[in-house]
Scaffold this motif. Structure first.
Motif, PDB file in Angstrom:
ATOM      1  N   ALA A   1      21.643  42.305  79.275  1.00 39.96           N
ATOM      2  CA  ALA A   1      21.063  41.064  78.738  1.00 39.96           C
ATOM      3  C   ALA A   1      19.785  40.698  79.492  1.00 39.96           C
ATOM      4  O   ALA A   1      18.805  40.219  78.895  1.00 39.96           O
ATOM      5  CB  ALA A   1      22.079  39.925  78.835  1.00 39.96           C
TER       6      ALA A   1
ATOM      7  N   ASN B   1      27.135  44.104  81.035  1.00 38.44           N
ATOM      8  CA  ASN B   1      26.581  43.270  79.965  1.00 38.44           C
ATOM      9  C   ASN B   1      25.482  42.347  80.492  1.00 38.44           C
ATOM     10  O   ASN B   1      24.475  42.115  79.816  1.00 38.44           O
ATOM     11  CB  ASN B   1      27.689  42.441  79.316  1.00 38.44           C
TER      12      ASN B   1
ATOM     13  N   ARG C   1      21.061  48.652  75.701  1.00 36.39           N
ATOM     14  CA  ARG C   1      22.062  47.949  74.898  1.00 36.39           C
ATOM     15  C   ARG C   1      22.911  48.933  74.103  1.00 36.39           C
ATOM     16  O   ARG C   1      24.136  48.816  74.052  1.00 36.39           O
ATOM     17  CB  ARG C   1      21.367  46.960  73.959  1.00 36.39           C
TER      18      ARG C   1
END
Length: 216
Positions: free
Chosen positions: A109, A105, A179
């Motif tokens: 990001a 993650n 993503r």
């Protein structure tokens, strides 16, 4: 001798991974000997191992150069590489260790922040993030042999993936797909993650021709 061979081997592999060595670049044997303090025998052993991996080629009267694919070779390698990356994503969706969910993650990001704040700029920075994303997916597959195969194939094409980021909008598209792939992996949707990763890694024939031309 083995230690010296590994020193040279790892130095060349690192140069490929970092984008310091590009397809068709000559291998300067004298410079490697001087830089790493090795003798010619372990250097030649390292080059033989790299040749066996398909990462260097020997040319008459020119010595060793980094592998530079033809159009057909590029397409053939890409076909295999996309499937391997897809398989890693599918396995990651089934096997994702909890300790890798956070790092995955975080790197996604970081890719999104790069696309938002830097746009098409800082290609080297995004290239490093992309490498880390694919590394984490490979590790999450839980199959070290698959990860080794991905690395070997990727090193033949890394310079071209890096060059792709010079195309307007390519970084933003890559970040979006990262993503989407991460969300599928973390939702344990193996088939969807595998299919999207294959599409993410693959190039059409026209794009491949453009990339080959860009790197001469």
């Amino acid at each position: 001798m083995a230690g010296q061979t590994d020193t040279v081997l790892n130095a060349i592999l690192m140069g490929i991974d970092r984008g310091e060595l590009n397809p068709g670049d000559p291998i300067d044997e004298n410079a490697l000997i001087a830089r790493y303090g090795v003798s010619r025998t372990p250097l030649r052993e390292a080059l033989l191992r790299l040749e066996a991996m398909g990462l260097i080629m020997r040319q008459p009267r020119k010595g060793a150069v980094l592998f530079k694919p033809s159009l057909e070779e590029f397409l053939a390698i890409l076909e295999v590489h996309a499937r391997l990356e897809g398989q890693a994503a599918g396995l990651a969706a089934r096997r994702m260790p909890s300790q890798l969910a956070g790092p995955l993650n975080e790197v996604v990001a970081a890719c999104e922040a790069h696309a938002k704040n830097k746009g098409d700029g800082d290609l080297d920075g995004y290239y490093a993030l992309n490498i880390e994303f694919h590394k984490l997916v490979g590790e999450a597959s839980g199959n070290p042999f698959l990860l080794d195969m991905i690395k070997m194939n990727a090193r033949k094409l890394l310079a071209y993936y890096r060059a792709r980021y010079a195309h307007p909008g390519a970084i933003a598209q890559s970040a979006r797909e990262h993503r989407e792939i991460a969300d599928l992996i973390l939702s344990h949707k193996a088939d969807e993650a595998e299919a999207l990763m294959v599409r993410h890694v693959h190039f059409d024939r026209v794009t491949v021709m453009d990339l080959l031309a860009a790197l001469g």
